[in-house]
Motif scaffolding. Structure first.
Motif, short mmCIF file in Angstrom:
data_model
loop_
_atom_site.label_atom_id
_atom_site.label_comp_id
_atom_site.label_asym_id
_atom_site.label_seq_id
_atom_site.Cartn_x
_atom_site.Cartn_y
_atom_site.Cartn_z
N SER A 73 -3.20 -6.68 -9.38
CA SER A 73 -3.03 -7.02 -7.97
C SER A 73 -3.25 -5.80 -7.08
N VAL A 74 -2.86 -4.62 -7.58
CA VAL A 74 -3.10 -3.40 -6.81
C VAL A 74 -4.60 -3.16 -6.68
N GLY A 75 -5.34 -3.33 -7.79
CA GLY A 75 -6.79 -3.11 -7.78
C GLY A 75 -7.48 -4.06 -6.81
N TYR A 76 -7.08 -5.32 -6.84
CA TYR A 76 -7.71 -6.31 -5.97
C TYR A 76 -7.39 -6.01 -4.50
N SER A 77 -6.11 -5.76 -4.22
CA SER A 77 -5.76 -5.55 -2.81
C SER A 77 -6.36 -4.26 -2.27
N GLN A 78 -6.50 -3.24 -3.13
CA GLN A 78 -7.16 -2.00 -2.68
C GLN A 78 -8.60 -2.28 -2.27
N GLY A 79 -9.27 -3.14 -3.04
CA GLY A 79 -10.65 -3.49 -2.72
C GLY A 79 -10.75 -4.16 -1.36
N ILE A 80 -9.87 -5.14 -1.11
CA ILE A 80 -9.89 -5.86 0.17
C ILE A 80 -9.53 -4.92 1.32
N GLU A 81 -8.52 -4.07 1.08
CA GLU A 81 -8.09 -3.14 2.13
C GLU A 81 -9.20 -2.17 2.49
N ALA A 82 -9.98 -1.74 1.49
CA ALA A 82 -11.09 -0.83 1.77
C ALA A 82 -12.18 -1.54 2.58
N LEU A 83 -12.44 -2.81 2.24
CA LEU A 83 -13.45 -3.58 2.98
C LEU A 83 -13.05 -3.76 4.44
N MET A 84 -11.77 -4.02 4.65
CA MET A 84 -11.31 -4.34 6.00
C MET A 84 -10.77 -3.12 6.74
N GLU A 85 -10.87 -1.96 6.07
CA GLU A 85 -10.39 -0.69 6.64
C GLU A 85 -8.94 -0.79 7.09
N ILE A 86 -8.11 -1.27 6.19
CA ILE A 86 -6.68 -1.39 6.49
C ILE A 86 -5.97 -0.13 5.98
N GLU A 87 -5.17 0.44 6.82
CA GLU A 87 -4.36 1.60 6.43
C GLU A 87 -3.02 1.09 5.91
N VAL A 88 -2.81 1.24 4.61
CA VAL A 88 -1.56 0.75 4.02
C VAL A 88 -0.45 1.76 4.30
N PRO A 89 0.74 1.32 4.72
CA PRO A 89 1.83 2.26 4.99
C PRO A 89 2.19 3.09 3.74
N ALA A 90 2.60 4.33 4.00
CA ALA A 90 2.87 5.25 2.88
C ALA A 90 3.96 4.72 1.96
N ARG A 91 4.98 4.09 2.55
CA ARG A 91 6.08 3.59 1.71
C ARG A 91 5.57 2.51 0.74
N ALA A 92 4.66 1.68 1.24
CA ALA A 92 4.09 0.63 0.38
C ALA A 92 3.31 1.26 -0.77
N GLU A 93 2.57 2.32 -0.48
CA GLU A 93 1.80 3.00 -1.54
C GLU A 93 2.74 3.54 -2.62
N TYR A 94 3.86 4.12 -2.17
CA TYR A 94 4.83 4.67 -3.12
C TYR A 94 5.46 3.56 -3.96
N LEU A 95 5.80 2.45 -3.29
CA LEU A 95 6.41 1.34 -4.04
C LEU A 95 5.44 0.78 -5.06
N ARG A 96 4.16 0.67 -4.65
CA ARG A 96 3.14 0.20 -5.59
C ARG A 96 3.07 1.14 -6.80
N THR A 97 3.13 2.43 -6.52
CA THR A 97 3.06 3.41 -7.62
C THR A 97 4.26 3.27 -8.55
N ILE A 98 5.44 3.09 -7.98
CA ILE A 98 6.65 2.96 -8.81
C ILE A 98 6.52 1.73 -9.72
N TRP A 99 6.13 0.61 -9.13
CA TRP A 99 6.01 -0.62 -9.95
C TRP A 99 4.88 -0.49 -10.95
#
Lengths: 359, 125
Positions: A73-99
């Protein structure tokens, strides 16, 4: 020259957790050639992307695999976020990394158990899965799901972890670390394991590179390549060094996975220490347009998510290249010349995830 | 080092006792966030069909004319997507798992009869 016989191995076999078929060409007890056949559990998940809203599709993307689900799910959402140029909040990135790292821990513990089971070491299998249970408990407490977390979404994450719970998780990591250390000691020192794995299924550094092996299969042959070095998510802020061993046999692949567990625990600890406060998601508006390759590191190796949008809510194409697919050529290479009794150990050493590979 | 490294773990397990639970005498573990099953407060439902439209497993069927909300529990993957889309917050995930079922019949919920006087109010919003 002795007579050659073909022995079918799988798709249903006591040591195989998932269905793959190998035709083993034998000369006496020696395997001359292995011919793989796949396609037993194809579900057509990629085709569903044409019918589903790209935001809803993340539930399906996560269900590609039942073990490394969160990282899909991280791989897929990263792809969509890159296409749409979405800046993911830093806390979300850290939580994704922890999980993601908890997912890696549970996947490696599962694999170590299955690997011990493949050589008939039932006790160690149970011990590995006992430790895995504590990792699954943390995942369930924080996301609501044991193996299918469902907490990642396009634009961030669905659930936050409160500060007291993060502290509690950090305390839990101490116990986990001591249990993992005990387990790693068994896997690296036990004569039973050594006698079944050292020098079995050797893949040289050059062969691993040429055959396109990924993940622990590649790092077990001495190539220091890990997609986490790209610095996606919060990895760029964390101190990370990939684990690699040079021997290229089943023992070194086992050691890579065993030692990666300590690295994962360390990464979780670092992420908990430095997690910033703030939002956990951003509002996503519009539809993706364009093509993007997203690369993330799964427990089994590098996974590629290709997404292609056409400016509508349904994507035009979603293609996944899973690590098991990349490791099959290397598996066939390592099987040639081995003994029949070593086949289960070698097949397990690539950590096959067939459900993931065929989707 | 070497021989019988696993002895330490075995001794620990012997002293500590079993790690498994004596289910069903001891209930299964669950947390407040556990996704057990989906429930609906049918009286709040406006039959907009958003949950059905976004369901990745096509498990929900909403019929506005008959005021029914149907879920196929065999198809539902308990992802919680519908809970996020519901404009009236009438869908909830609860931690309890449902008992196993033998037949794929699904659950149908029928909403109360609408009061005629209140009908124009949602239309004007």
């Amino acid at each position: 020259m002795s007579r050659q016989v073909v022995v079918p191995f799988g798709p249903q076999h006591p040591v195989l957790p998932e269905p793959v078929h190998l035709d083993l060409v034998l000369e006496d007890e020696r395997v001359v050639e292995a011919i793989p056949r796949i396609g037993y559990v194809h579900r057509g998940l990629e085709k569903l992307v044409e019918k589903r809203d790209y935001k809803d599709y993340i539930f399906i993307a996560e269900r590609i695999c039942g073990i490394c689900s969160f990282i899909h799910s991280v791989g897929y959402s990263q792809g969509i976020e890159a296409l749409m140029e979405i800046e993911v909040p830093a806390r979300a990135e850290y939580l994704r990394t922890i999980w993601s790292e908890y997912s890696r821990l549970h996947s490696h513990l599962l694999w170590l158990g299955c690997f011990a089971d493949s050589m008939g070491f039932e006790n160690l299998f149970m011990q590995s899965w006992r430790i895995r249970e504590s990792v699954l408990d943390v995942l369930e407490e924080t996301t609501g799901g044991r193996v299918i977390q469902g907490s990642c979404k396009v634009g961030g994450v669905r659930k936050d972890i409160a500060a007291p719970q993060l502290e509690q998780m950090k305390e839990g990591l101490k116990t986990l670390q001591s249990e993992v250390d005990d387990l790693v000691a068994v896997f690296s020192d036990e004569p039973t394991i050594k006698s079944r794995t050292i020098g079995v299924g050797v893949l040289s550094k050059d062969e691993a590179w040429e055959l396109g092996a990924v993940g622990p299969m590649l790092r077990g042959s001495g190539v220091r390549k890990d997609m986490r070095m790209l610095g996606y998510g919060a990895y760029e802020h964390l101190d990370f060094k990939p684990v690699a061993h040079d021997a290229g046999d089943c023992y070194s692949r086992c050691l890579v996975r065993a030692e990666e567990m300590s690295v994962s625990i360390d990464l979780i600890r670092q992420a908990i220490d430095s997690i910033p406060e703030g939002e956990i998601e951003v509002k996503v508006k519009g539809n993706p347009d364009g093509e993007y390759f997203s690369r993330v590191e799964q427990p089994r190796g590098e996974v590629l998510h290709f997404v292609k949008g056409g400016g509508k809510k349904n994507l035009l194409r979603h293609r996944v290249r899973t690590p098991t697919m990349a490791n099959i050529p290397a598996l066939v290479k390592t099987l040639a010349g081995c003994q029949m009794a070593d086949v289960p150990v070698i097949v397990l050493s690539i950590d096959p995830c067939i459900g993931c590979m065929e989707r | 080092m070497g021989v019988f490294t696993i002895t330490k773990m075995i001794v620990k397990s012997l002293i500590k006792g079993p790690d498994t639970r004596r289910y069903p005498a001891v209930p299964a573990k669950k947390t407040p966030l556990t996704r057990g099953h989906l429930v609906i407060e049918i009286e709040k439902c406006i039959y907009c069909g958003l949950c059905s439209m976004h369901c990745p497993a096509d498990a929900i069927v909403v019929t506005k004319a008959e005021r029914t909300w149907h879920i196929d529990r065999f198809k539902c993957i308990v992802c919680g997507g519908c809970v996020e889309y519901c404009p009236k917050d009438c869908l909830h995930l609860v931690p309890e798992y449902l008992a196993p079922q033998e037949k794929q019949q699904g659950d149908t919920y029928t909403g109360p009869e609408p009061v005629v006087v209140q009908e124009p109010v949602p239309a004007s919003e």
